[in-house]
Scaffold this motif. Structure first.
Motif, short mmCIF file in Angstrom:
data_model
loop_
_atom_site.label_atom_id
_atom_site.label_comp_id
_atom_site.label_asym_id
_atom_site.label_seq_id
_atom_site.Cartn_x
_atom_site.Cartn_y
_atom_site.Cartn_z
N TRP A 58 0.81 -1.21 0.00
CA TRP A 58 0.00 0.00 0.00
C TRP A 58 0.85 1.26 0.00
CZ3 TRP A 58 -5.04 -0.45 3.42
CH2 TRP A 58 -5.83 -1.50 2.92
N SER A 59 2.15 1.12 -0.14
CA SER A 59 3.02 2.30 -0.26
C SER A 59 2.71 3.00 -1.58
CB SER A 59 4.49 1.88 -0.22
OG SER A 59 4.83 1.13 -1.39
N GLU A 60 3.08 4.26 -1.67
CA GLU A 60 2.84 5.01 -2.89
C GLU A 60 3.50 4.35 -4.09
OE1 GLU A 60 0.73 7.40 -4.72
OE2 GLU A 60 0.99 8.25 -2.73
N HIS A 61 4.71 3.86 -3.89
CA HIS A 61 5.47 3.28 -5.00
C HIS A 61 4.78 2.05 -5.58
CE1 HIS A 61 9.03 2.22 -7.37
NE2 HIS A 61 8.82 0.97 -6.99
N CYS A 62 4.21 1.20 -4.71
CA CYS A 62 3.62 -0.05 -5.19
C CYS A 62 2.14 0.07 -5.54
CB CYS A 62 3.80 -1.15 -4.14
SG CYS A 62 5.52 -1.65 -3.88
N SER A 63 1.42 0.94 -4.86
CA SER A 63 -0.05 0.95 -5.00
C SER A 63 -0.58 2.01 -5.95
CB SER A 63 -0.70 1.16 -3.64
OG SER A 63 -0.55 2.51 -3.21
N TYR A 64 0.22 3.06 -6.23
CA TYR A 64 -0.25 4.16 -7.08
C TYR A 64 -1.52 4.78 -6.49
CZ TYR A 64 3.08 2.64 -10.63
OH TYR A 64 4.23 2.32 -11.29
N LYS A 65 -1.59 4.84 -5.17
CA LYS A 65 -2.84 5.25 -4.53
C LYS A 65 -3.21 6.71 -4.78
CE LYS A 65 -0.33 5.61 -0.10
NZ LYS A 65 -0.19 4.97 1.22
N SER A 66 -2.23 7.56 -5.08
CA SER A 66 -2.54 8.96 -5.36
C SER A 66 -2.70 9.24 -6.85
CB SER A 66 -1.45 9.88 -4.80
OG SER A 66 -1.38 9.76 -3.40
N SER A 67 -2.31 8.30 -7.68
CA SER A 67 -2.32 8.55 -9.13
C SER A 67 -3.34 7.72 -9.90
CB SER A 67 -0.92 8.29 -9.71
OG SER A 67 -0.47 6.98 -9.42
N LYS A 68 -3.88 6.67 -9.28
CA LYS A 68 -4.78 5.76 -10.00
C LYS A 68 -5.95 6.49 -10.66
CE LYS A 68 -4.24 1.37 -7.50
NZ LYS A 68 -4.89 0.45 -6.53
N VAL A 69 -6.55 7.42 -9.94
CA VAL A 69 -7.75 8.07 -10.45
C VAL A 69 -7.46 8.86 -11.72
CG1 VAL A 69 -8.92 8.19 -8.22
CG2 VAL A 69 -7.42 10.05 -8.93
N HIS A 70 -6.20 9.28 -11.88
CA HIS A 70 -5.83 10.03 -13.07
C HIS A 70 -5.32 9.11 -14.18
CE1 HIS A 70 -6.28 13.70 -10.72
NE2 HIS A 70 -5.55 13.14 -9.78
N LEU A 71 -4.55 8.09 -13.81
CA LEU A 71 -3.93 7.23 -14.80
C LEU A 71 -4.94 6.35 -15.54
CD1 LEU A 71 -0.80 5.99 -12.81
CD2 LEU A 71 -0.88 7.81 -14.53
N LYS A 72 -6.08 6.09 -14.93
CA LYS A 72 -7.03 5.16 -15.54
C LYS A 72 -7.49 5.63 -16.92
CE LYS A 72 -11.08 7.09 -13.15
NZ LYS A 72 -12.17 6.80 -12.19
N ARG A 73 -7.37 6.93 -17.20
CA ARG A 73 -7.83 7.41 -18.50
C ARG A 73 -6.94 6.90 -19.63
NH1 ARG A 73 -7.73 13.78 -18.32
NH2 ARG A 73 -8.72 13.42 -20.33
N PHE A 74 -5.68 6.51 -19.33
CA PHE A 74 -4.82 5.96 -20.37
C PHE A 74 -5.41 4.68 -20.96
CE2 PHE A 74 -0.90 8.11 -18.35
CZ PHE A 74 -1.04 9.21 -19.18
N GLY A 75 -6.23 3.99 -20.16
CA GLY A 75 -6.87 2.78 -20.66
C GLY A 75 -7.86 3.04 -21.76
#
Length: 760
Positions: A58-75
């Protein structure tokens, strides 16, 4: 805590019976609400082993917890390329692209920033090792690496500590693996003073049928750990270091940085390729950030059942390690495979032949949970998805920085423009960001394996994939963090455009993108605004260019105290060449050739190298992004190179036309006699602007004859690319009518002396 107390006190049963036991969740980097969420998921407090796993994953490096909501648009980007479908994309260890003729390539860029500040040599070395294993885990043979680097001021004492160690680490590991280092960047800026960026990219090749994915399927299939033994050198490693900012005095958390063994990794590469060829691997995962916690939970989560692992079977370098430490260790050169029972003997025979230690840790089960035991005691019993993929997702506060308006009004128009443009060119050639970097690149083997067609200092690195047909790929990485600071949306698109252009100038058809998004703390609303704008800019640009993002990395907390780095979205672009023999280099290598400028020039100097290197100025707005023009330019190059019309090509970017001309004459050893009048008259600019503007969608090319020139004019007209004739190649000087005359020897002296002056 000794091993006996772990087995008797921290089992799952005891955890259920002692809900009030205090646990060091904060020391492991978890927030209180995250710890409470873990308790809710488990319906009890976690065991110490489970707590270790969740804290890492659940660390930032492994979980992308602060970036997931933004990165999902690449899909939402199209997965098709002109040559076929993306074979593996975001969510896998690395992206895989069809390049035709039954071949595919896999490539990815990742960060190892904070470990490289703490221990420059090992941090950089294991950054190379980690990205290589990501490529191996896709079933590919690694064929090349690249390293985009950022450091503080070139004359700062700490740069003298960090840079040589990082360079030696990259060279020491990559050279020992026998992998060519074909490109990258080296940028100096005060904003990276306490937080250098060490990004690493690897490219691998494979046949379509050799693709492997990370999942644990098939009840009864065996879980095998193979490679190096597990030690205490990487406990906490990148998963902790990459998830917290440094204080002004340096890193506050200093977990042991991983120690690499490139010779063990080289053996592991060959062993893996033999395992793939023998068809004895059902699923595979490398052990990098998160170590065994990551490998077991991700494999199980991506599979169709559960998994049972006996942790005491893990081969150890240090017998005193506790179960928690074994689960958190990020020791290098390790892989985990899923193997069918009837193939386990063949698997172990191959690892034995390569003298690679392997241990069967457990098996895939028909249950839902990941169960880990320690000397018969169950210490982990979790749904693997809650560890690997269902961690916290934050929608961090976003706020446009208040200082931005004032910065954007501070244009470089107010700066005094020089009278002596030749002296300015010499100053820029010697400046830290534009000087010759061979002091660094000469420490890397660029041509090992014999398939490198082109490497630094040319626009892109090119490697042959198929030795029979000549099929190959061109790769480039780029980013101007100053542009990102002025306008993160445009800055991201400019990074993509430059990398896209660098690949195209060789004649390669751009196919795919990987990115490493380096930013400050996600807890700063201004940083999150920069991040959101960057992702939006990349998405919109990729959509317009019709190019997929196949994967990459987010690196947050790149700041010292309250000082964040500039937004630095390093963008890698990969393109394909039907035959690398047709690719075009960037130097003027023969006399009597016609020199031409492609594209239009505007008065765009804000954020550029002239303002930065000469005046130390950063303000205004970055150059205009014209993606339609970039795409037209790329199509022009693919067409012109296939027709064999070009003898050289070089993109215009940092330092503008002046630097492109200087690099072209220096790379090829032939001077030029030029006249800027056609550009000045057409674009309505002066000589200074023509030389130092950093307008986009431009390139410098040469042709060998008037007949080729006539054909090239036709190609340019077909693709709508503006073209201006500047002059011819000749002699040993760079001569621009009425503007400057500089001998090549004087330019070379200025260009090559800077790095050795600072680093010996």
């Amino acid at each position: 805590m000794n091993q006996q107390s772990v087995t008797t006190l921290d089992t799952v049963t005891r955890a259920s019976e002692s809900p009030d036991t205090e646990q060091p969740w904060a020391d492991l980097g978890l927030k209180q609400d995250e710890y409470e969420r873990i308790r809710t998921i488990l319906d009890r407090r976690p065991t110490s082993a489970e707590l270790a796993m969740y804290s890492v994953m659940w660390s930032e490096h492994c979980s992308y917890k602060s970036s997931k909501v933004h990165l999902k648009r690449f899909g939402d980007l199209p997965s098709e390329t002109p040559l076929g479908k993306t074979l593996a994309g975001i969510g896998e260890n690395a992206g895989v692209i069809d390049i035709g003729q039954g071949w595919a390539v896999t490539f990815k860029v990742e960060s190892h920033n904070h470990p490289s500040y703490v221990e420059p040599y090992q941090g950089a070395a294991t950054g190379i090792g980690g990205i290589v294993r990501d490529i191996m885990a896709m079933g590919a043979r690694p064929v090349a690496v690249m390293d985009p680097l950022r450091f503080g001021a070139i004359d700062h004492p700490d740069t003298a500590r960090v840079l040589p160690g990082v360079v030696k680490g990259i060279g020491g590991y990559g050279n020992s693996l026998g992998l060519p280092n074909i490109g990258g960047e080296i940028v100096f800026d005060d904003c990276y003073q306490g937080n250098p960026l060490v990004n690493a990219l690897c490219v691998g090749s494979l046949r379509h049928e050799d693709l492997h994915l990370a999942n644990a399927s098939g009840t009864g299939n065996k879980v095998v750990l193979f490679g190096a033994k597990t030690g205490g050198d990487g406990i906490g490693g990148v998963s902790v270091l990459a998830s917290e900012s440094f204080d002004e005095g340096g890193p506050t958390k200093r977990p042991a940085v991983q120690v690499g063994d490139p010779f063990a990794e080289k053996v592991l590469i060959e062993c893996c390729l033999d395992l793939y060829a023998a068809g004895v691997v059902e699923g595979i995962q490398d052990l990098g950030g998160g170590g065994l916690s990551c490998a077991t939970s991700e494999l199980a989560s991506a599979g169709d059942g559960g998994m049972r692992v006996e942790l005491d079977r893990v081969p150890l370098r240090d017998s005193t390690l506790s179960p928690e430490e074994i689960l958190m260790s990020e020791s290098q050169e390790r892989m985990m495979a899923i193997v069918a029972p009837d193939k386990i003997d063949a698997f172990l025979a191959i690892t034995n032949r390569w003298d690679v230690e392997a241990a069967v840790l457990g098996e895939v089960t028909d249950g839902d949970n990941l169960v880990i035991t320690w000397h018969g005691e169950t210490i982990v019993d979790v749904e693997p998805g809650t560890v690997a993929h269902e961690g916290p997702v934050y929608e961090r506060p976003i706020a446009r920085p208040e200082w931005l308006d004032a910065v954007r009004t501070d244009s470089s128009d107010s700066l005094r423009r020089p009278d002596d443009l030749g002296a300015t060119l010499l100053d820029l050639l010697a400046s830290p960001n534009l000087c010759d970097k061979s002091w660094v690149t000469n420490q890397y083997d660029r041509y090992v394996l014999g398939n490198t067609k082109q490497a630094t200092p040319h626009d892109s690195g090119i490697v042959r994939i198929d030795e029979e047909s000549g099929l190959g790929v061109a790769v480039s990485t780029d980013c101007n963090g100053r542009f990102g600071w002025l306008d993160p949306y445009a800055g991201a698109q400019l990074a993509l455009a430059e990398s896209y252009r660098n690949v195209a100038t060789s004649g390669a058809l751009p196919l795919a993108v990987t990115d490493c998004l380096n930013f400050g703390s996600p807890e700063d609303p201004g940083v999150m605004w920069q991040f959101e704008q960057t992702v939006a800019g990349l998405f919109d640009a990729c959509l317009e260019l019709g190019i997929p993002v196949t994967g990459g990395n987010v690196s947050f907390y790149n700041q010292t105290g309250e000082t964040a780095i500039h937004p630095t979205p390093v963008v890698g672009v990969l393109g394909v060449l039907d035959d690398v023999a047709t690719s075009v280099r960037s130097g003027f290598e023969a006399k009597g050739e016609v020199v031409l400028l492609l594209g239009e020039t505007r008065d765009e100097l804000d954020g550029g190298e002239w303002a930065n290197a000469v005046h130390g100025h950063l303000g205004g707005r970055p150059p205009k992004v014209d993606l339609a023009a970039e795409k037209a330019l790329a199509e022009f190059f693919v067409d012109a190179v296939r027709r064999g019309l070009l003898t050289s090509s070089h993109d215009l970017s940092d330092g503008g036309l002046a630097i492109a001309l200087a690099e072209s004459v220096l790379h090829g050893g032939t001077g030029a006699s030029l006249d800027l009048s056609p550009v000045l008259d057409r674009d309505g600019i002066d000589a200074f602007t023509a030389l130092y503007s950093e307008s986009t969608a431009r390139a410098l090319v040469t042709v060998s004859s008037e007949s080729d020139l006539a054909d090239l004019v036709g190609v340019a007209e077909t693709h709508g690319v503006p073209l201006a004739r500047l002059g011819v190649t000749d002699g040993t000087d760079l001569r621009i009518k009425g503007v400057l005359t500089l001998p090549l020897d004087e330019m070379r002296t200025a260009h090559t002396g800077t790095m050795s002056r600072y680093f010996g």
